[in-house]
Design a protein around this motif. Structure first.
Motif, PDB file in Angstrom:
ATOM      1  N   LEU A  44      13.636  -2.941   4.970  1.00  0.00           N
ATOM      2  CA  LEU A  44      13.438  -3.041   3.526  1.00  0.00           C
ATOM      3  C   LEU A  44      13.744  -4.446   3.031  1.00  0.00           C
ATOM      4  CD1 LEU A  44      12.840  -1.643   0.818  1.00  0.00           C
ATOM      5  CD2 LEU A  44      15.276  -1.066   0.708  1.00  0.00           C
ATOM      6  N   ARG A  45      14.823  -5.036   3.519  1.00  0.00           N
ATOM      7  CA  ARG A  45      15.172  -6.400   3.120  1.00  0.00           C
ATOM      8  C   ARG A  45      14.115  -7.403   3.565  1.00  0.00           C
ATOM      9  NH1 ARG A  45      21.609  -6.265   4.590  1.00  0.00           N
ATOM     10  NH2 ARG A  45      22.263  -5.116   2.738  1.00  0.00           N
ATOM     11  N   ALA A  46      13.561  -7.214   4.750  1.00  0.00           N
ATOM     12  CA  ALA A  46      12.511  -8.116   5.229  1.00  0.00           C
ATOM     13  C   ALA A  46      11.252  -7.998   4.369  1.00  0.00           C
ATOM     14  CB  ALA A  46      12.190  -7.821   6.691  1.00  0.00           C
ATOM     15  N   LEU A  47      10.874  -6.766   4.027  1.00  0.00           N
ATOM     16  CA  LEU A  47       9.694  -6.565   3.179  1.00  0.00           C
ATOM     17  C   LEU A  47       9.897  -7.171   1.792  1.00  0.00           C
ATOM     18  CD1 LEU A  47       8.781  -2.905   4.121  1.00  0.00           C
ATOM     19  CD2 LEU A  47       7.466  -4.958   4.652  1.00  0.00           C
ATOM     20  N   LEU A  48      11.071  -6.984   1.231  1.00  0.00           N
ATOM     21  CA  LEU A  48      11.353  -7.567  -0.082  1.00  0.00           C
ATOM     22  C   LEU A  48      11.426  -9.093  -0.007  1.00  0.00           C
ATOM     23  CD1 LEU A  48      13.936  -4.981  -1.414  1.00  0.00           C
ATOM     24  CD2 LEU A  48      11.630  -5.385  -2.284  1.00  0.00           C
ATOM     25  N   GLY A  49      11.942  -9.616   1.093  1.00  0.00           N
ATOM     26  CA  GLY A  49      11.964 -11.070   1.279  1.00  0.00           C
ATOM     27  C   GLY A  49      10.563 -11.660   1.344  1.00  0.00           C
ATOM     28  N   MET A  50       9.668 -10.964   2.026  1.00  0.00           N
ATOM     29  CA  MET A  50       8.275 -11.429   2.080  1.00  0.00           C
ATOM     30  C   MET A  50       7.626 -11.351   0.703  1.00  0.00           C
ATOM     31  SD  MET A  50       6.778 -10.200   5.770  1.00  0.00           S
ATOM     32  CE  MET A  50       7.019  -8.463   5.473  1.00  0.00           C
ATOM     33  N   ALA A  51       7.969 -10.320  -0.073  1.00  0.00           N
ATOM     34  CA  ALA A  51       7.429 -10.191  -1.421  1.00  0.00           C
ATOM     35  C   ALA A  51       7.954 -11.311  -2.326  1.00  0.00           C
ATOM     36  CB  ALA A  51       7.782  -8.831  -2.007  1.00  0.00           C
ATOM     37  N   ILE A  52       9.202 -11.721  -2.129  1.00  0.00           N
ATOM     38  CA  ILE A  52       9.760 -12.833  -2.897  1.00  0.00           C
ATOM     39  C   ILE A  52       9.012 -14.123  -2.570  1.00  0.00           C
ATOM     40  CG2 ILE A  52      11.817 -14.294  -3.162  1.00  0.00           C
ATOM     41  CD1 ILE A  52      13.468 -11.686  -2.742  1.00  0.00           C
ATOM     42  N   LEU A  53       8.801 -14.370  -1.291  1.00  0.00           N
ATOM     43  CA  LEU A  53       8.054 -15.570  -0.884  1.00  0.00           C
ATOM     44  C   LEU A  53       6.627 -15.540  -1.430  1.00  0.00           C
ATOM     45  CD1 LEU A  53       9.203 -15.992   2.818  1.00  0.00           C
ATOM     46  CD2 LEU A  53       9.870 -17.363   0.838  1.00  0.00           C
TER      47      LEU A  53
END
Length: 67
Positions: free
Chosen positions: A42-51
């Protein structure tokens, strides 16, 4: 729009444990991958969404160009 995507993703990153335990999709992710791996996914997916949001806001990504 990009800042909105990045802002909501940052908010989701801040509440990632809540999202994982209180939502149906988060519970499914936790059951499928395990609680620790689900959280990191979940953190990785949200990090990609932030980028993606910051790239959209800065103009690196132009999804629609009208001629």
């Amino acid at each position: 729009m990009g800042l909105g995507v990045a802002g909501l993703s940052l908010l989701g990153l801040y509440h990632s444990v809540w999202l994982l335990t209180r939502t149906r999709k988060g519970q499914w992710l936790s059951r499928s991958l395990g609680p620790e791996r689900g959280l990191w996914t979940l953190r990785a997916l949200l990090g990609m969404a932030i980028l993606f949001g910051f790239a959209l806001a800065s103009g690196w990504i132009n999804p629609i160009e009208w001629e």
